[in-house]
Design an enzyme around this catalytic site. Structure first.
Site, PDB file in Angstrom:
ATOM      1  N   ASP A 118      45.505  39.071  32.187  1.00  0.00           N
ATOM      2  CA  ASP A 118      46.517  38.520  32.818  1.00  0.00           C
ATOM      3  C   ASP A 118      47.259  37.188  31.997  1.00  0.00           C
ATOM      4  O   ASP A 118      46.322  36.448  31.355  1.00  0.00           O
ATOM      5  CB  ASP A 118      46.239  37.912  34.349  1.00  0.00           C
ATOM      6  CG  ASP A 118      47.124  37.161  35.165  1.00  0.00           C
ATOM      7  OD1 ASP A 118      48.255  37.669  35.167  1.00  0.00           O
ATOM      8  OD2 ASP A 118      46.944  35.892  35.521  1.00  0.00           O
TER       9      ASP A 118
ATOM     10  N   SER B  94      40.338  33.057  34.434  1.00  0.00           N
ATOM     11  CA  SER B  94      39.820  33.853  35.085  1.00  0.00           C
ATOM     12  C   SER B  94      38.450  33.679  35.350  1.00  0.00           C
ATOM     13  O   SER B  94      37.983  32.672  35.546  1.00  0.00           O
ATOM     14  CB  SER B  94      40.278  35.378  35.170  1.00  0.00           C
ATOM     15  OG  SER B  94      39.713  36.267  36.060  1.00  0.00           O
TER      16      SER B  94
ATOM     17  N   HIS C 281      42.119  32.529  38.829  1.00  0.00           N
ATOM     18  CA  HIS C 281      41.885  33.627  39.855  1.00  0.00           C
ATOM     19  C   HIS C 281      40.235  33.367  40.604  1.00  0.00           C
ATOM     20  O   HIS C 281      39.417  33.184  39.900  1.00  0.00           O
ATOM     21  CB  HIS C 281      41.549  34.979  39.027  1.00  0.00           C
ATOM     22  CG  HIS C 281      42.802  35.387  38.351  1.00  0.00           C
ATOM     23  ND1 HIS C 281      42.692  36.276  37.142  1.00  0.00           N
ATOM     24  CD2 HIS C 281      43.923  35.222  38.489  1.00  0.00           C
ATOM     25  CE1 HIS C 281      43.849  36.593  36.586  1.00  0.00           C
ATOM     26  NE2 HIS C 281      44.960  35.798  37.485  1.00  0.00           N
TER      27      HIS C 281
END
Length: 342
Positions: free
Chosen positions: A285, A165, A192
């Protein structure tokens, strides 16, 4: 209050960005720069919590300004881009590589039906990035950490799955550019990023890596030496060991694509032959999915804290005892190649 400097050469767009940011009571726009040189000066003088930076500006562009700021006065930088053309996205990706945290599309005008949601996402991201503690530069030399356990995976990975991310584009650049061109397994990646940028991101990585990098399509055969990036708005997984499987299922913990979905999918398809890698990123995540990888007998590598822009995702994996090996980013490619060779 969060002090923000906005660097944008277009007076109209600068006015819009300032208005969007000022609408939040926790933000104060402490400076407005018309070019990158002014942004560097304001970063040194104002010491803002975050800088919103256009990439195309006169006198000094956003890339060069980012380089200067990250050397002189490291500051969280959010790159904003007004188009998805290949050149602009490439410059944006290079800005991430030299220290910017993320890239966002410029919000549309108030007359657009998408304005409200786009403005909300924009402000939310700027506020989140203002909390990141940035560093002056990557460590010059990586030192490998010892393994925490010896996996019983049979000694050879058949697939590599990576989740990242905040800070991920730069980390992926380092990892993928360091892998050998003859890598004998496919690589699947969840990164992401704001919608619209993944195509340009794939092209940028393809230009620096000896592997073939593409945005994944449903049914793509899993080929050795190929890297498959999760597309906008879809979970990335596998159908057995043979093909890519995309899913439009609901977001997992707010993310679609989700690292957890990817790790659970490859664990089900490849069992102990999975090599999972969790890189820098805010939040958690992917961590839940690593439980499935470990239960299947696969190996988990995590990026270390010193080289992570944000130690959220890998830090949580380490805290939960899910990481078999914790390494600096520059040591990951060699370890991945070693596990693939067995």
């Amino acid at each position: 209050m969060i002090r923000v400097v906005v660097a944008e050469d277009s007076a109209t767009m600068r006015e819009l960005l300032v208005a969007v940011l000022k609408a939040d009571p926790e933000i104060v726009v402490a400076g407005e720069a018309k070019n990158g040189l002014e942004a560097v000066e304001m970063a040194n003088r104002i010491r803002p919590h975050v800088i919103v930076m256009d990439v195309r500006m006169p006198v000094m562009d956003g890339l060069e300004a980012t380089k200067r700021i990250m050397v002189e006065v490291p500051t969280p930088i959010v790159i904003v881009s007004g188009s998805f053309d290949v050149r602009e996205i490439e410059v944006s990706m290079h800005a991430l590589r030299v220290g910017a945290l993320t890239v966002l599309p410029k919000p549309p005008g108030p007359e657009s039906p998408a304005f409200g949601e786009a403005a909300r996402r924009f402000v939310s991201t700027v506020k989140a990035m203002s909390q990141v503690k940035v560093v002056r530069r990557w460590p010059d030399r990586a030192v490998a950490a010892p393994a925490l356990r010896v996996p019983d995976s049979g000694g050879q990975a058949r697939v590599v799955a990576i989740a990242a991310s905040t800070g991920g584009p730069a980390a992926l650049h380092r990892v993928l550019s360091g892998l050998p061109g003859g890598l004998a397994v496919p690589v699947l990646v969840v990164q992401h990023m704001a919608p619209g940028f993944v195509g340009g991101f794939a092209g940028w990585l393809n230009s620096v890596s000896p592997l073939r990098v593409k945005v994944a399509e449903d049914g793509d055969p899993l080929a050795p030496g190929a890297v498959y990036l999760a597309p906008d708005g879809c979970h990335l997984g596998v159908a057995g060991r043979g093909a890519v499987r995309l899913s439009c299922d609901a977001p997992i913990d707010g993310f679609r694509p989700s690292g957890t979905h990817l790790f659970e999918s490859v664990a089900a398809g490849f069992g102990p032959a999975v090599l999972a890698v969790i890189l820098t990123g805010m939040g958690e995540d992917g961590v839940a999915g690593l439980h499935a990888v470990r239960a299947a007998g696969g190996l988990v590598l995590a990026q270390d804290e010193a080289t992570s822009v944000v130690f959220g995702m890998p830090g949580r994996a380490v805290a939960e005892g899910l990481a078999d090996v914790v390494l600096p980013v520059d040591s990951l490619a060699a370890r991945i190649a070693e596990e693939v060779r067995g």
